[in-house]
Design a protein around this motif. Structure first.
Motif, PDB file in Angstrom:
ATOM      1  N   UNK A   1      64.136-100.964  41.424  1.00 48.67           N
ATOM      2  CA  UNK A   1      63.028-100.000  41.506  1.00 48.67           C
ATOM      3  C   UNK A   1      63.328 -98.797  42.400  1.00 48.67           C
ATOM      4  N   UNK A   2      64.483 -98.823  43.081  1.00 47.87           N
ATOM      5  CA  UNK A   2      64.744 -97.789  44.089  1.00 47.87           C
ATOM      6  C   UNK A   2      64.549 -96.374  43.533  1.00 47.87           C
ATOM      7  N   UNK A   3      65.038 -96.134  42.306  1.00 46.47           N
ATOM      8  CA  UNK A   3      64.953 -94.776  41.765  1.00 46.47           C
ATOM      9  C   UNK A   3      63.834 -94.599  40.742  1.00 46.47           C
ATOM     10  N   UNK A   4      62.981 -95.622  40.623  1.00 50.32           N
ATOM     11  CA  UNK A   4      61.862 -95.509  39.659  1.00 50.32           C
ATOM     12  C   UNK A   4      60.740 -94.712  40.316  1.00 50.32           C
ATOM     13  N   UNK A   5      60.174 -93.724  39.628  1.00 50.74           N
ATOM     14  CA  UNK A   5      59.117 -92.909  40.235  1.00 50.74           C
ATOM     15  C   UNK A   5      57.883 -93.746  40.566  1.00 50.74           C
TER      16      UNK A   5
END
Lengths: 412, 412
Positions: free
Chosen positions: A164-168
């Motif tokens: 999820x680190x780069x999920x908006x």
């Protein structure tokens, strides 16, 4: 007015219960494998209901109605305590889904916009109410960076492990919402004891926490006379007893206070304790009473210091949670709907436990509805509610959502 | 009458202090390397004084006078607490040695038999008063077999490591002794506060220990109303406060009681405690008062049970130590000797701490003498006494020993 589908509601609740089921309970802490599995299943189920659904950067599941606003957002959280009950947050999430479906299926309400949500980490594995905080833009990035669970696992690592680190992150769309509704089990026994079915929540209580410390002098329990002792534990017992004497004089039936943690040092049978500490927590729907209780504690501490034997001090051990008032208008819609489904078997009441509306109330009008908990039990595998109460509560929530949105449409 | 040698006394005390010295304190727990080193040094020093000396199977050091009886045995213990003071037992052992030397050097008393002893493990590293128990034949072999220190080291292993497994244990010779004398620092502050130099011990107080348990119901600290709670901690605070209210009504100035250990479960700020426990200890020179206190505790427990909310119970957590009366005749000899050396500056008083005479009193008449502790401190590196008090105490003990033995000779 819309009619909810009791069988569909109960089946969805039971399917959600099966994800992370342990004995009669559910183990689905925020960002655990089972939590993410449940959220992927919810996303699919929300989509089947015709909602545009996002699993965002903190794993909030947000199903957006394709209808125009004014919209309500309805839901709760699907993460659980380490050994949680099956209904807790799950009930409110599936209620939201069923309310959206029921309104969409009724020609009279099919034009109303109901978004559905499952917030992340309401139960504070890492950072309490992370999902709702993130959605209204008040999650603290410094707190997030340092947050760990009780085993030391970092929130940032758990988000990375979930991909999820780069999920908006989803953010509330300004102007879209008339407010937020959440249903929950009561977690107490007021409704059950009164034989009632619905609680219309007036406010979520404020919470204060204080730590009282007592510094005395460690000494031999045989050779130190009572007259010479500076016994930290004796001072603690006196303070605790005074709290339990004074607090009831100002309490309402719903006011609560708890001394949940005590430490006595060095903690040996033959040694006069040199240091002692207790943790006090108190909750009420009125900030003025919480202020009064802090004053009483300060007076008790001052009285112990005035004796000149043990040095006492009291400090806040948590940021105060202010009482959160639920929206008056929404309460009236809920009350009317409750009177229709459960005539004479509902009440207005405060919520003694914390919920996401404590956060959301800063951005949106909020309201909550309670159904009875069997024996008042929650945060435990034994948590349960009667099916007729589960069904009735959802119907009340659907009716209230419809009337709130109809009223909003008329006004706009 | 004999004259003690103050310089020799103080030098021996300082040499013994150097074995295991840490900062201003001494670390010489029973059967540690330093304890054994100290005991080997004592054996040599006893032999230099003309005593036939044995280091027995528990490392008691027993120096036997070559004179015929009736004999006195005089001493204390040289083992220390894990972080002990330099005087504690050491003072009484070196006093015994100096009394034996002083009487031997004076032609008027050189025929009197004074045996000298350092008992093993008075401080309960493994088995409290092991040495004196062994000497009078009441050491319990089952207790010895199971005894461990707080780190789990077994007594039997420690004896084997010291090469003592097959060394015979010394046993009291029946008919030889008129009694046992022990000097000790007071470990309290009665003498210092009164500006006095000598305490003639009337009895060693009895000790009772009780554990009070409280079984309630663990619950949510927000949603469980005060009316529904079964809070184990609240019951504990009430019991503790009642103990501190009731005990003073029957107490003498020397009576003491201590709540030294408390446990509250699960011990979290937001959870109503379901279980709580406290440890109560009380000491007095009269068994009847200790009985009364047990009754009061039972009444407090019954009152809590009568409320029907929390289930309370009280049980003894140790074998009661009965008060040990010191021999009246010996007390008179000590009193006369104290009045000679410290006229008007001595008192009769109970010992609030335990000592080997609690064991020995079952086999021999016993008596004890106290000298003042600076600030009442003991079992701590800060423990100390003034040199003039150390010297005066030894002279009083020598005079009393001489007069006790003279009297015994005259009678026999």
């Amino acid at each position: 007015m819309p009619k909810i589908n009791a069988e569909r509601l109960l089946n969805d609740l039971k399917t959600l219960r099966s994800i992370g089921a342990v004995e009669t309970g559910v183990v689905r802490p925020a960002l655990s494998e089972k939590d993410l599995e449940a959220r992927r299943w919810l996303k699919q189920r929300f989509e089947e209901a015709g909602l545009d659904t996002t699993l965002d950067g903190v794993a909030n599941v947000i199903g957006r109605s394709t209808k125009n606003g004014p919209a309500l957002i309805v839901g709760s959280h699907s993460d659980t305590q380490p050994r949680g009950g099956w209904l807790d947050g799950a009930l409110g999430v599936i209620y939201g889904l069923e309310v959206a479906r029921a309104l969409a299926e009724d020609p009279e309400t099919s034009d109303l916009a109901v978004d559905v949500v499952s917030w992340q980490d309401e139960e504070s594995r890492f950072y309490g109410c992370l999902g709702s905080r993130s959605w209204i833009g008040v999650a603290d990035s410094e707190v997030e960076a340092k947050a760990t669970d009780r085993d030391g696992v970092k929130l940032t690592d758990a988000l990375a492990a979930a991909g999820l680190t780069d999920v908006p992150r989803a953010r509330m769309e300004e102007g879209r919402y008339v407010g937020y509704l959440e249903a929950h089990i009561e977690q107490g026994a007021w409704l059950e004891e009164a034989g009632e079915q619905i609680g219309v929540v007036t406010s979520i209580v404020g919470i204060r926490g204080m730590t009282l410390t007592f510094e005395g002098e460690q000494n031999h329990a045989g050779t130190t006379t009572m007259a010479r002792r500076k016994d930290a534990a004796t001072a603690l017992f006196k303070a605790a007893s005074r709290i339990h004497e004074e607090f009831p004089k100002h309490a309402k039936p719903t006011t609560v206070w708890t001394i949940g943690r005590v430490s006595i040092e060095p903690g040996a049978a033959s040694i006069v304790p040199g240091y002692a500490e207790l943790t006090l927590q108190f909750r009420d729907s009125e900030d003025a009473l919480l202020d009064k209780y802090e004053e009483i504690v300060e007076e008790i501490v001052a009285a112990i210091n005035a004796e000149g034997r043990v040095k006492a001090a009291a400090t806040r051990n948590r940021t105060p949670v202010r009482p959160s008032d639920m929206d008056d208008g929404f309460q009236q819609h809920l009350a009317a709907a409750a009177e229709k489904t459960s005539p004479g078997k509902w009440r207005r009441m405060p919520s003694a436990a914390g919920h996401d509306p404590m956060v959301l109330v800063d951005a949106l009008p909020c309201a909550m509805l309670f159904i009875p908990s069997i024996d008042g039990i929650s945060h435990d595998f034994a948590e349960d509610s009667h099916e007729e109460d589960i069904v009735a509560g959802c119907q009340v929530l659907a009716d209230a959502a419809a009337s709130i949105l109809k009223t909003a449409q008329e006004k706009s």
